[in-house]
Design an enzyme around this catalytic site. Structure first.
Site, mmCIF file in Angstrom:
data_model
loop_
_atom_site.group_PDB
_atom_site.id
_atom_site.type_symbol
_atom_site.label_atom_id
_atom_site.label_comp_id
_atom_site.label_asym_id
_atom_site.label_seq_id
_atom_site.Cartn_x
_atom_site.Cartn_y
_atom_site.Cartn_z
ATOM 1 N N ARG A 1 0.869 10.484 0.512
ATOM 2 C CA ARG A 1 1.325 11.541 1.423
ATOM 3 C C ARG A 1 2.560 12.260 0.899
ATOM 4 N NH1 ARG A 1 1.146 8.225 7.193
ATOM 5 N NH2 ARG A 1 -0.793 7.083 6.778
ATOM 6 N N THR B 1 -4.586 6.454 2.187
ATOM 7 C CA THR B 1 -4.820 7.888 2.418
ATOM 8 C C THR B 1 -5.513 8.507 1.206
ATOM 9 O OG1 THR B 1 -2.630 7.803 3.481
ATOM 10 C CG2 THR B 1 -3.810 9.881 3.575
ATOM 11 N N LYS C 1 -11.021 -1.696 6.495
ATOM 12 C CA LYS C 1 -9.759 -1.357 7.157
ATOM 13 C C LYS C 1 -10.072 -0.935 8.590
ATOM 14 C CE LYS C 1 -6.071 2.135 6.902
ATOM 15 N NZ LYS C 1 -5.484 3.197 6.063
ATOM 16 N N GLU D 1 0.860 -1.187 0.000
ATOM 17 C CA GLU D 1 0.000 0.000 0.000
ATOM 18 C C GLU D 1 0.894 1.235 0.000
ATOM 19 O OE1 GLU D 1 -2.346 2.657 3.234
ATOM 20 O OE2 GLU D 1 -2.602 0.475 3.435
#
Length: 235
Positions: A63, A87, A147, A59
């Site tokens: 960011r 994210t 998640k 993953e």
């Protein structure tokens, strides 16, 4: 689409947010390595280091400015890797992740607009949950792979077991992330609620920046051995 179990007198619930192929790949992997990549030239080497240790599911977090280009590089050089993005917070990001042909995406929270956009684009998606309300919002959107974030600071497996109990006839599965490490991962992997664990400890940001590929491979081997050992015991 997988049809998840429901009690008699109740119609089946269709899992529509994540494809069967990705569900099976994530479950087979048992571990998703979460990566923060700051420099594009580190993308392929860190992916190769993880593969050398047995991890083929990662993953990338959105960011850093190079995240999307890092995905392109990994997809080109190492197509055998199942590559996801984390994210994912905006509609534009969902579209960008789909454009680079990511295999799946996850978010820290449960935003119906983001889930709907991913579904519209055919992008497998797992929203983040921490409360029963989050779970019910995810169920409403056709999500069955969720998640669990932040796992450890939310109460770990004890919290997840109690929180998810009313919904387990739906066949929900979880990917815990947040505070996991090699010392506590077994507690999660032992539960039939968990499809795979996620974590950044395998390839920490400082290890990537320091180009410590051997240590990343060692860490990967360690967690893969743990996944195999726990699953062998459970079977």
């Amino acid at each position: 689409m997988k049809i998840f179990y429901k009690k008699e007198n109740m119609y089946p619930i269709e899992q529509k947010a994540m494809s069967n192929l990705i569900i099976d790949k994530v479950d087979k992997a048992g571990i998703i390595a979460m990566l923060i990549i700051d420099e594009l030239n580190h993308a392929v080497p860190v992916a190769k280091a993880l593969l050398a240790g047995g991890i083929d599911t990662i993953e990338l977090t959105l960011r850093t400015p190079v995240a999307l280009d890092a995905a392109r590089a990994i997809k080109k050089e190492l197509p055998e890797i199942t590559l996801g993005f984390g994210t994912v917070l905006t509609l534009d990001q969902v579209n960008a992740v789909k454009e680079v042909e990511a295999d799946f995406a996850v978010s820290p929270g449960c935003n119906p607009k983001i889930i709907a956009e991913a579904y519209k684009l055919g992008l497998s998606f797992s929203p983040g949950i921490m409360t029963p309300t989050d779970i019910e919002m995810a169920i409403e959107q056709g999500c069955r792979i969720l998640k669990y974030f932040p796992a450890e600071s939310s109460g770990g497996m004890n919290h997840l077991v109690n929180m998810s109990a009313p919904y387990q006839y739906l066949g929900l599965k979880f990917i815990p992330l947040g505070g996991l490490n090699i010392k506590n991962a077994a507690r999660y992997l032992e539960s039939n609620l968990i499809t795979a664990v996620g974590g950044s400890w395998v390839a920490k940001r400082d290890l990537i920046l320091g180009e410590n590929w051997d240590q990343i491979t060692t860490n990967a081997k360690e967690i893969i051995e743990l996944v195999k050992a726990v699953r062998s015991k459970n079977n």
